[in-house]
Motif scaffolding. Structure first.
Motif, PDB file in Angstrom:
ATOM      1  N   LEU A  11       0.899  -1.255  -0.101  1.00 41.52           N
ATOM      2  CA  LEU A  11      -0.059  -0.050  -0.147  1.00 41.52           C
ATOM      3  C   LEU A  11       0.945   1.280   0.006  1.00 41.52           C
ATOM      4  O   LEU A  11       0.385   2.184  -0.753  1.00 41.52           O
ATOM      5  CB  LEU A  11      -0.949  -0.037   1.286  1.00 41.52           C
ATOM      6  N   GLU A  13       4.000   1.496  -1.052  1.00 41.41           N
ATOM      7  CA  GLU A  13       4.470   1.634  -2.412  1.00 41.41           C
ATOM      8  C   GLU A  13       3.415   2.501  -3.432  1.00 41.41           C
ATOM      9  O   GLU A  13       3.945   3.179  -4.036  1.00 41.41           O
ATOM     10  CB  GLU A  13       5.022   0.416  -2.937  1.00 41.41           C
ATOM     11  N   ALA A  14       1.929   2.029  -3.295  1.00 40.81           N
ATOM     12  CA  ALA A  14       0.986   2.249  -4.439  1.00 40.81           C
ATOM     13  C   ALA A  14       0.681   3.840  -4.064  1.00 40.81           C
ATOM     14  O   ALA A  14       0.454   4.440  -5.125  1.00 40.81           O
ATOM     15  CB  ALA A  14      -0.091   1.332  -4.100  1.00 40.81           C
ATOM     16  N   LEU A  15       0.828   4.255  -2.993  1.00 40.00           N
ATOM     17  CA  LEU A  15       0.474   5.555  -2.620  1.00 40.00           C
ATOM     18  C   LEU A  15       1.345   6.651  -3.123  1.00 40.00           C
ATOM     19  O   LEU A  15       1.159   7.736  -3.462  1.00 40.00           O
ATOM     20  CB  LEU A  15       0.561   5.918  -1.000  1.00 40.00           C
ATOM     21  N   CYS A  17       2.228   6.915  -6.320  1.00 39.64           N
ATOM     22  CA  CYS A  17       1.610   7.242  -7.346  1.00 39.64           C
ATOM     23  C   CYS A  17       1.102   8.818  -7.457  1.00 39.64           C
ATOM     24  O   CYS A  17       0.909   9.384  -8.291  1.00 39.64           O
ATOM     25  CB  CYS A  17       0.700   6.246  -8.079  1.00 39.64           C
ATOM     26  N   LEU A  18       0.486   9.138  -6.121  1.00 36.13           N
ATOM     27  CA  LEU A  18      -0.043  10.346  -5.935  1.00 36.13           C
ATOM     28  C   LEU A  18       1.166  11.499  -5.831  1.00 36.13           C
ATOM     29  O   LEU A  18       2.275  11.483  -5.364  1.00 36.13           O
ATOM     30  CB  LEU A  18      -0.365  10.679  -4.515  1.00 36.13           C
ATOM     31  N   PRO A  19       0.847  12.564  -6.741  1.00 33.42           N
ATOM     32  CA  PRO A  19       2.046  13.660  -7.016  1.00 33.42           C
ATOM     33  C   PRO A  19       2.380  14.235  -5.623  1.00 33.42           C
ATOM     34  O   PRO A  19       1.504  14.578  -4.833  1.00 33.42           O
ATOM     35  CB  PRO A  19       0.990  14.772  -7.847  1.00 33.42           C
ATOM     36  N   VAL A  21       3.913  13.062  -3.207  1.00 35.32           N
ATOM     37  CA  VAL A  21       4.014  11.986  -2.189  1.00 35.32           C
ATOM     38  C   VAL A  21       5.253  11.073  -2.205  1.00 35.32           C
ATOM     39  O   VAL A  21       5.381  10.453  -2.982  1.00 35.32           O
ATOM     40  CB  VAL A  21       2.587  11.083  -2.059  1.00 35.32           C
ATOM     41  N   GLN A  27       4.090   6.448   3.850  1.00 41.44           N
ATOM     42  CA  GLN A  27       3.860   5.973   5.244  1.00 41.44           C
ATOM     43  C   GLN A  27       2.973   6.580   6.205  1.00 41.44           C
ATOM     44  O   GLN A  27       2.218   5.679   6.550  1.00 41.44           O
ATOM     45  CB  GLN A  27       5.342   5.800   5.950  1.00 41.44           C
ATOM     46  N   ARG A  28       3.168   7.837   6.188  1.00 41.55           N
ATOM     47  CA  ARG A  28       2.179   8.453   7.334  1.00 41.55           C
ATOM     48  C   ARG A  28       0.860   8.322   6.852  1.00 41.55           C
ATOM     49  O   ARG A  28      -0.044   8.066   7.709  1.00 41.55           O
ATOM     50  CB  ARG A  28       2.674   9.922   7.272  1.00 41.55           C
ATOM     51  N   MET A  29       0.435   8.215   5.597  1.00 42.16           N
ATOM     52  CA  MET A  29      -0.634   8.230   5.063  1.00 42.16           C
ATOM     53  C   MET A  29      -1.301   6.886   5.171  1.00 42.16           C
ATOM     54  O   MET A  29      -2.462   6.509   5.550  1.00 42.16           O
ATOM     55  CB  MET A  29      -0.834   8.576   3.554  1.00 42.16           C
ATOM     56  N   LEU A  48     -12.117   5.692  -6.127  1.00 40.15           N
ATOM     57  CA  LEU A  48     -11.052   5.532  -6.809  1.00 40.15           C
ATOM     58  C   LEU A  48     -11.216   4.650  -8.012  1.00 40.15           C
ATOM     59  O   LEU A  48     -11.089   4.779  -9.153  1.00 40.15           O
ATOM     60  CB  LEU A  48      -9.712   5.327  -6.048  1.00 40.15           C
ATOM     61  N   PRO A  89      -8.396  19.541 -18.251  1.00 35.98           N
ATOM     62  CA  PRO A  89      -9.165  19.613 -16.979  1.00 35.98           C
ATOM     63  C   PRO A  89      -8.833  20.529 -16.028  1.00 35.98           C
ATOM     64  O   PRO A  89      -9.885  21.060 -15.291  1.00 35.98           O
ATOM     65  CB  PRO A  89      -9.651  18.305 -16.961  1.00 35.98           C
ATOM     66  N   VAL A  90      -7.764  20.410 -15.465  1.00 35.91           N
ATOM     67  CA  VAL A  90      -7.397  21.084 -14.155  1.00 35.91           C
ATOM     68  C   VAL A  90      -7.573  22.759 -14.491  1.00 35.91           C
ATOM     69  O   VAL A  90      -7.825  23.490 -13.699  1.00 35.91           O
ATOM     70  CB  VAL A  90      -5.834  20.832 -13.744  1.00 35.91           C
ATOM     71  N   GLU A 182      -2.902  26.428 -13.445  1.00 36.34           N
ATOM     72  CA  GLU A 182      -3.235  25.608 -12.534  1.00 36.34           C
ATOM     73  C   GLU A 182      -2.614  26.124 -11.128  1.00 36.34           C
ATOM     74  O   GLU A 182      -3.161  25.853  -9.814  1.00 36.34           O
ATOM     75  CB  GLU A 182      -2.359  24.299 -12.658  1.00 36.34           C
TER      76      GLU A 182
ATOM     77  N   LEU B  11     -14.580  11.629  -5.838  1.00 34.73           N
ATOM     78  CA  LEU B  11     -13.010  11.116  -5.559  1.00 34.73           C
ATOM     79  C   LEU B  11     -12.317  12.172  -4.694  1.00 34.73           C
ATOM     80  O   LEU B  11     -11.681  11.953  -3.924  1.00 34.73           O
ATOM     81  CB  LEU B  11     -12.379  10.792  -7.043  1.00 34.73           C
ATOM     82  N   PRO B  19      -4.032  12.546   5.386  1.00 37.90           N
ATOM     83  CA  PRO B  19      -3.809  13.108   6.470  1.00 37.90           C
ATOM     84  C   PRO B  19      -2.940  14.441   5.670  1.00 37.90           C
ATOM     85  O   PRO B  19      -2.111  14.136   4.538  1.00 37.90           O
ATOM     86  CB  PRO B  19      -2.716  12.785   7.406  1.00 37.90           C
ATOM     87  N   PHE B  31      -6.799  14.791 -10.572  1.00 33.59           N
ATOM     88  CA  PHE B  31      -6.727  15.080 -11.918  1.00 33.59           C
ATOM     89  C   PHE B  31      -5.463  14.492 -12.428  1.00 33.59           C
ATOM     90  O   PHE B  31      -5.615  13.852 -13.508  1.00 33.59           O
ATOM     91  CB  PHE B  31      -6.827  16.596 -12.219  1.00 33.59           C
ATOM     92  N   ASP B  37      -2.235   8.928 -14.749  1.00 34.32           N
ATOM     93  CA  ASP B  37      -1.727   7.752 -14.329  1.00 34.32           C
ATOM     94  C   ASP B  37      -2.742   6.763 -13.842  1.00 34.32           C
ATOM     95  O   ASP B  37      -2.997   6.286 -12.687  1.00 34.32           O
ATOM     96  CB  ASP B  37      -0.702   7.884 -13.176  1.00 34.32           C
ATOM     97  N   ARG B  43      -4.040   0.440  -9.412  1.00 34.87           N
ATOM     98  CA  ARG B  43      -3.297  -0.535  -8.251  1.00 34.87           C
ATOM     99  C   ARG B  43      -3.558   0.064  -6.918  1.00 34.87           C
ATOM    100  O   ARG B  43      -3.649  -0.537  -6.049  1.00 34.87           O
ATOM    101  CB  ARG B  43      -1.713   0.128  -8.655  1.00 34.87           C
ATOM    102  N   LEU B  44      -3.486   1.526  -6.730  1.00 34.05           N
ATOM    103  CA  LEU B  44      -3.664   2.177  -5.600  1.00 34.05           C
ATOM    104  C   LEU B  44      -4.992   1.671  -4.856  1.00 34.05           C
ATOM    105  O   LEU B  44      -5.360   1.141  -3.668  1.00 34.05           O
ATOM    106  CB  LEU B  44      -3.646   3.630  -5.487  1.00 34.05           C
ATOM    107  N   ARG B  47      -5.101  -2.154  -3.976  1.00 36.44           N
ATOM    108  CA  ARG B  47      -4.182  -2.101  -2.587  1.00 36.44           C
ATOM    109  C   ARG B  47      -4.792  -1.692  -1.418  1.00 36.44           C
ATOM    110  O   ARG B  47      -4.889  -2.280  -0.255  1.00 36.44           O
ATOM    111  CB  ARG B  47      -2.508  -1.586  -2.806  1.00 36.44           C
TER     112      ARG B  47
END
Ligand code: ZN
Ligand code: ZN
Lengths: 200, 200
Positions: A11, A13-15, A17-19, A21, A27-29, A48, A89-90, A182, B11, B19, B31, B37, B43-44, B47
């Motif tokens: 998990l 590792e997968a997090l 993918c968030l910009p 992060v 880890q904290r999340m 999601l 879109p942003v 943006e 979303l 947090p 976005f 991605d 994947r996120l 997981r």
């Protein structure tokens, strides 16, 4: 692996993918969600998955939509005589939130960039030309970014407008050169939007 | 709603369970994932759903685990004579990453706080006492936070160790008073861990 749980490590590792992060934030999340907010985490996972699966692009404006036509395009109370053209879109969201604009949008999903294979076709300019040809649009507001590619895109858009005999305008100076919409504060963006100027 | 897609708005709202993530950051994250991605987002989602569903607590150390016994407890190469007691799984991770410690852990999942209904039972002290009574632990390293409640917890833990005739130690001074282990830089934490001192 620094945790006693392989699924938790997956998990984290997968997090990433968030910009914005990195390892520490991921880890904290992950720990926060598992320790203190499993209902929130479950809801996030579901939304999601649904969004990734269902959200595509509106066939009228190319903005995000899970319907054939997005809720902006379907909204009869918006001004059908105004069309604001944005790169992404942003940018659409930024204008919607920062300004009082309540017309319609067209999303290029990019900007002219021949080296990246982005030409008129990829930006949906045929769709845009058809839209202008419908005859309802009276003003096309060009809100591409003030970068070299954004300027080239704006130039092509103004030609398109002229061919359709539609008035074209641009966001006023005030948007810093080289900046991205943006990341501009709302006040500046609202000012630039309100003071948009006629193109040629 | 400022987007043309209700699912996208859902979303963005759900991302705020993370947090430190406010409205603006949640928008950027949503976005970014949908535009650039989708595989990472899918994947996120998977997981996260799996972790929320499967990750529980190790029945030996109470740390996170999807197995009955976590991979720390199941790891025969770790030093079975050392037991480090922490308040939360995040503290466990911080010590594992910052120090060379390769003994075992016990996670209290809290700290003594009668007003919040957290007493010896909630902290699993019966389980910890049984663990000490097994006779393998030679040193119990108390790594509770240097807060009032953490100190009270440490005091109770030292009594537990004395009753079981196990040597107890604490992290060395160097951990700032009122601080939380989770947010201390690795160097300081490693130093405090290496210089841990005997309790009483
Ligand atoms: Zn649309
Ligand atoms: Zn364990």
């Amino acid at each position: 692996m620094s945790t006693g749980s392989p699924l938790l490590a997956d998990l984290i590792e997968a997090l990433r993918c968030l910009p914005g992060v990195g390892a520490k934030t991921a880890q904290r999340m992950a720990f926060h969600m598992l320790e203190r907010d499993r209902p929130g985490a479950r809801r996030l996972a579901e939304r999601l998955a649904v969004a990734v699966e269902k959200v595509g692009n509106c066939r009228r404006c190319r903005g995000f939509s899970e319907q054939e036509v997005c809720s902006f395009c379907a909204n009869a109370s918006r001004d059908k005589h105004l069309l604001c053209v944005v790169e992404t879109p942003v940018d659409q969201l930024a204008i919607e939130q920062a300004t009082g604009y309540r017309g319609h949008y067209f999303v290029l999903l990019g900007r002219l960039s021949p080296l990246d294979g982005l030409g008129p076709k990829e930006l949906g300019l045929d769709l845009l030309a058809a839209r202008l040809a419908e005859g309802e649009i009276e003003e096309m507001i060009v809100a591409t970014n003030p970068t070299v590619e954004g300027e080239a895109t704006a130039h092509m858009l103004s030609q398109l407008a002229r061919a359709a005999d539609v008035r074209a305008s641009r966001l006023a100076h005030g948007v810093p050169l080289g900046g991205e919409l943006e990341f501009i504060d709302r006040g500046t963006l609202a000012h630039a939007f309100g003071g948009r100027q006629s193109l040629l």
